[in-house]
Design an enzyme around this catalytic site. Structure first.
Site, PDB file in Angstrom:
ATOM      1  N   GLY A  11     -90.641 111.399  11.603  1.00 56.93           N
ATOM      2  CA  GLY A  11     -89.273 111.169  12.049  1.00 56.93           C
ATOM      3  C   GLY A  11     -88.558 110.018  11.376  1.00 56.93           C
ATOM      4  CB  SER A  12     -88.991 108.162   8.196  1.00 59.13           C
ATOM      5  OG  SER A  12     -88.738 109.110   7.184  1.00 59.13           O
ATOM      6  CG  ASN A  13     -85.091 111.912   6.685  1.00 51.51           C
ATOM      7  OD1 ASN A  13     -84.179 111.517   5.975  1.00 51.51           O
ATOM      8  ND2 ASN A  13     -86.238 112.334   6.199  1.00 51.51           N
ATOM      9  NE  ARG A  90     -92.506 125.767  14.933  1.00 52.24           N
ATOM     10  CZ  ARG A  90     -93.754 126.229  14.844  1.00 52.24           C
ATOM     11  NH1 ARG A  90     -93.977 127.501  14.584  1.00 52.24           N
ATOM     12  NH2 ARG A  90     -94.785 125.413  14.994  1.00 52.24           N
ATOM     13  CG  LEU A  92     -84.033 126.680  12.890  1.00 53.01           C
ATOM     14  CD1 LEU A  92     -82.718 125.898  12.924  1.00 53.01           C
ATOM     15  CD2 LEU A  92     -84.803 126.480  14.180  1.00 53.01           C
ATOM     16  CG  ASN A 106     -83.340 121.072   6.318  1.00 52.24           C
ATOM     17  OD1 ASN A 106     -84.004 120.350   7.047  1.00 52.24           O
ATOM     18  ND2 ASN A 106     -83.855 121.713   5.280  1.00 52.24           N
ATOM     19  CG  HIS A 108     -85.705 120.855   0.526  1.00 52.05           C
ATOM     20  ND1 HIS A 108     -86.813 121.400   1.162  1.00 52.05           N
ATOM     21  CD2 HIS A 108     -85.902 121.020  -0.801  1.00 52.05           C
ATOM     22  CE1 HIS A 108     -87.618 121.880   0.236  1.00 52.05           C
ATOM     23  NE2 HIS A 108     -87.097 121.665  -0.953  1.00 52.05           N
ATOM     24  CD  GLU A 173     -86.395 112.905   2.063  1.00 52.52           C
ATOM     25  OE1 GLU A 173     -86.454 113.184   3.284  1.00 52.52           O
ATOM     26  OE2 GLU A 173     -87.355 113.053   1.299  1.00 52.52           O
TER      27      GLU A 173
END
Ligand code: GRF
Length: 202
Positions: A11-13, A90, A92, A106, A108, A173
Site C-alpha cells: 500500500g505504499s501508493n 485482481r 475487475l 490504476n 502500473h 509512481e
C-alpha cells in the site's frame, strides 16, 4: 471528492495518496481502503492514518461474482466519486467497472503499452530497455489498457536488478499518482506537458 483506494499489498501508493490528501487544498479525501487480502500490509497503515478499511478475502467467497458483489455493496454505502487501484492484483469484471466507468484509476509499473501484466521490471531489464517507468491510466475491461493519463520515465542503470529498478520507479509512481488524483478530483484533465512531470531521472 470522496476516494476509495483498493490495495492487495504494502500500500505504499495508497499511503502516498493519503498523505497528499492531508494538504488543505487537495481536492480529494481518502474515505476508505478496500483490500482483497485480509493480511495486506497497507490495511494497518490505512487504519493508523484513521482511514476506514474493509477486507474482502477472496477465498471467503464462492466465486468472483460473489466477491465483487460484496465489494460493490460496500461501495454503494460509501458512494465514492473516484476509485484508485493501487497495487490491487485482481482484474475487475466489466459489470464491476460499468457503474464507475471513467472514475477508476490504476497505477502500473511500466510505460504502457509496453510490459502490461506482471514482472514488469524484470522484463524491461531482460529486454535491454534503457528507460523504464510507470503509467496512471483509466481502468477499462481489458487489463492495463485504458486511456493513459500520466507517465514518468526513469533510466535503467547498468547493474540494475528488478528490485533496484522497482524502487526507482516506485518513487515516480507515488508522485504521478498524487498529481493525477489532484487533477481528476479537481475536474481537470491531467496533462503531462510540464516537462518535469514526464522525464524524471530520479
Ligand atoms: C507497485 O509497483 C505498483 O505499481 C504495483 O504494485 C507495486 C506495489 O504497490 N501495482 P504498493 O506499494 O502496494 O502501492
Amino acid at each position: 471528492k470522496r476516494v476509495v483506494v483498493f490495495i492487495s499489498g504494502s500500500g505504499s501508493n495508497m499511503v502516498a495518496l493519503a498523505e497528499a490528501s492531508h494538504a488543505t487544498d487537495f481536492p480529494a479525501e481518502i474515505v476508505a481502503v478496500i483490500s482483497d487480502k485480509a493480511d495486506a500490509g497497507g490495511l494497518a497503515k490505512a487504519a493508523a492514518m484513521g482511514i476506514a478499511t474493509h477486507a474482502f478475502q477472496r477465498r471467503d467467497y464462492e466465486n468472483k461474482t460473489a466477491h465483487e458483489a460484496a465489494i460493490l455493496a460496500k461501495l454503494a454505502e460509501i458512494a465514492p466519486d473516484i476509485i484508485c487501484l493501487a497495487g490491487y492484483m485482481r482484474l475487475l469484471s466489466a459489470e464491476f467497472i460499468r457503474p464507475y466507468e471513467g472514475r477508476i484509476l490504476n497505477i502500473h509499473p511500466s510505460l504502457l503499452p509496453l510490459f502490461a501484466g506482471l514482472h514488469t521490471h524484470q522484463r524491461a531489464i531482460e529486454a535491454g530497455m534503457k528507460v523504464a517507468g510507470c503509467t496512471v491510466h483509466l481502468v477499462t475491461e481489458g487489463m492495463d489498457e485504458g486511456p493513459i493519463l500520466a507517465q514518468a520515465v526513469v533510466p535503467v542503470l547498468s547493474g540494475d536488478t528488478a528490485d533496484s529498478l522497482a524502487a526507482r520507479v516506485l518513487r515516480q509512481e507515488h508522485r504521478i499518482y498524487r498529481d493525477v488524483l489532484r487533477a481528476v478530483a479537481a475536474g481537470e484533465a491531467p496533462t503531462t506537458d510540464s516537462s518535469q512531470s514526464v522525464l524524471s531521472l530520479g
